[in-house]
Design an enzyme around this catalytic site. Structure first.
Site, PDB file in Angstrom:
ATOM      1  CG  HIS A   1       9.909   4.622   0.911  1.00 12.73           C
ATOM      2  ND1 HIS A   1      10.401   5.922   0.850  1.00 12.73           N
ATOM      3  CD2 HIS A   1      10.872   3.891   1.514  1.00 12.73           C
ATOM      4  CE1 HIS A   1      11.618   5.954   1.384  1.00 12.73           C
ATOM      5  NE2 HIS A   1      11.922   4.735   1.808  1.00 12.73           N
TER       6      HIS A   1
ATOM      7  CG  HIS B   1       7.258  -0.977   3.630  1.00  9.19           C
ATOM      8  ND1 HIS B   1       6.829  -0.396   2.460  1.00  9.19           N
ATOM      9  CD2 HIS B   1       6.241  -1.776   4.034  1.00  9.19           C
ATOM     10  CE1 HIS B   1       5.605  -0.812   2.185  1.00  9.19           C
ATOM     11  NE2 HIS B   1       5.224  -1.661   3.131  1.00  9.19           N
TER      12      HIS B   1
ATOM     13  CB  THR C   1      -0.939   0.029   1.218  1.00  7.32           C
ATOM     14  OG1 THR C   1      -0.164  -0.054   2.409  1.00  7.32           O
ATOM     15  CG2 THR C   1      -1.945  -1.119   1.171  1.00  7.32           C
TER      16      THR C   1
HETATM   17  P1  5GP Z   1       2.235  -2.517   3.077  1.00  3.77           P
HETATM   18  O1  5GP Z   1       0.757  -2.809   3.118  1.00  3.77           O
HETATM   19  O2  5GP Z   1       2.559  -1.494   2.004  1.00  3.77           O
HETATM   20  O3  5GP Z   1       3.119  -3.737   2.995  1.00  3.77           O
HETATM   21  O4  5GP Z   1       2.587  -1.873   4.470  1.00  3.77           O
HETATM   22  C1  5GP Z   1       2.367  -0.542   4.786  1.00  3.77           C
HETATM   23  C2  5GP Z   1       2.312  -0.444   6.281  1.00  3.77           C
HETATM   24  O5  5GP Z   1       2.435   0.910   6.649  1.00  3.77           O
HETATM   25  C3  5GP Z   1       0.993  -0.954   6.889  1.00  3.77           C
HETATM   26  O6  5GP Z   1       1.259  -2.016   7.793  1.00  3.77           O
HETATM   27  C4  5GP Z   1       0.419   0.282   7.585  1.00  3.77           C
HETATM   28  O7  5GP Z   1      -0.213  -0.020   8.801  1.00  3.77           O
HETATM   29  C5  5GP Z   1       1.654   1.154   7.778  1.00  3.77           C
HETATM   30  N1  5GP Z   1       1.357   2.576   7.795  1.00  3.77           N
HETATM   31  C6  5GP Z   1       0.574   3.267   6.911  1.00  3.77           C
HETATM   32  N2  5GP Z   1       0.565   4.567   7.207  1.00  3.77           N
HETATM   33  C7  5GP Z   1       1.365   4.717   8.313  1.00  3.77           C
HETATM   34  C8  5GP Z   1       1.740   5.856   9.103  1.00  3.77           C
HETATM   35  O8  5GP Z   1       1.356   7.007   8.847  1.00  3.77           O
HETATM   36  N3  5GP Z   1       2.566   5.633  10.153  1.00  3.77           N
HETATM   37  C9  5GP Z   1       3.016   4.374  10.465  1.00  3.77           C
HETATM   38  N4  5GP Z   1       3.816   4.261  11.538  1.00  3.77           N
HETATM   39  N5  5GP Z   1       2.681   3.282   9.738  1.00  3.77           N
HETATM   40  C10 5GP Z   1       1.862   3.446   8.684  1.00  3.77           C
HETATM   41 ZN    ZN Z   2       9.714   7.535  -0.230  1.00  2.00          ZN
END
Ligand code: 5GP
Ligand code: ZN
Length: 112
Positions: free
Chosen positions: A96, A98, A93
């Site tokens: 960047h 991670h 989501t």
């Molecule tokens: P993805 O779904 O891209 O693998 O992980 C994105 C992660 O970023 C999710 O687990 C979500 O909870 C976390 N996340 C999204 N927005 C924020 C934010 O503003 N601050 C923090 N600390 N985590 C966030």
């Molecule tokens: Zn970035």
């Protein structure tokens, strides 16, 4: 650049920082999926794991070194999971790169 995690690195958006050095930043996930749920990210903007190249891959090795240190300091002696979601169908989501470091509970395989 309109990137949430670049803004967190810069301090424009507050976060619960766990670790920082010249190339890597780590902070607690805002919506934790485990008792320990930390995001470890490169300070340089890499969109996803699909954008890792010979020029930038050293930061990924460093992220895994940092993950081992953080896991130890968080007391994850029983093990932990490191997850990377790459691309939309995998549920990425934030565009960047991670790595989710999660621990403090049992995990199932391949998901959850
Ligand atoms: P993805 O779904 O891209 O693998 O992980 C994105 C992660 O970023 C999710 O687990 C979500 O909870 C976390 N996340 C999204 N927005 C924020 C934010 O503003 N601050 C923090 N600390 N985590 C966030
Ligand atoms: Zn970035």
């Amino acid at each position: 650049m309109d990137c949430l995690f670049c803004k967190i690195i810069n301090g424009d958006i507050p976060s619960s920082k766990v670790y920082e050095d010249d190339t890597v930043f780590a902070f607690r996930d805002i919506e934790p999926q485990a008792p320990v749920h930390i995001l470890i990210i490169p300070k340089i903007h890499i969109k996803s794991a699909a954008e890792i190249t010979p020029e930038n891959s050293s930061v990924v090795a460093h992220i895994f070194e940092v993950a081992a240190k953080i896991a130890e300091s968080e007391g994850l002696t029983d093990g932990y999971r490191i997850v990377n979601n790459c691309g939309d169908s995998a549920g990425q989501t934030v565009k960047h790169l991670h790595f989710h470091l999660m621990g403090g509970r049992e995990f199932t395989w391949p998901a959850g």
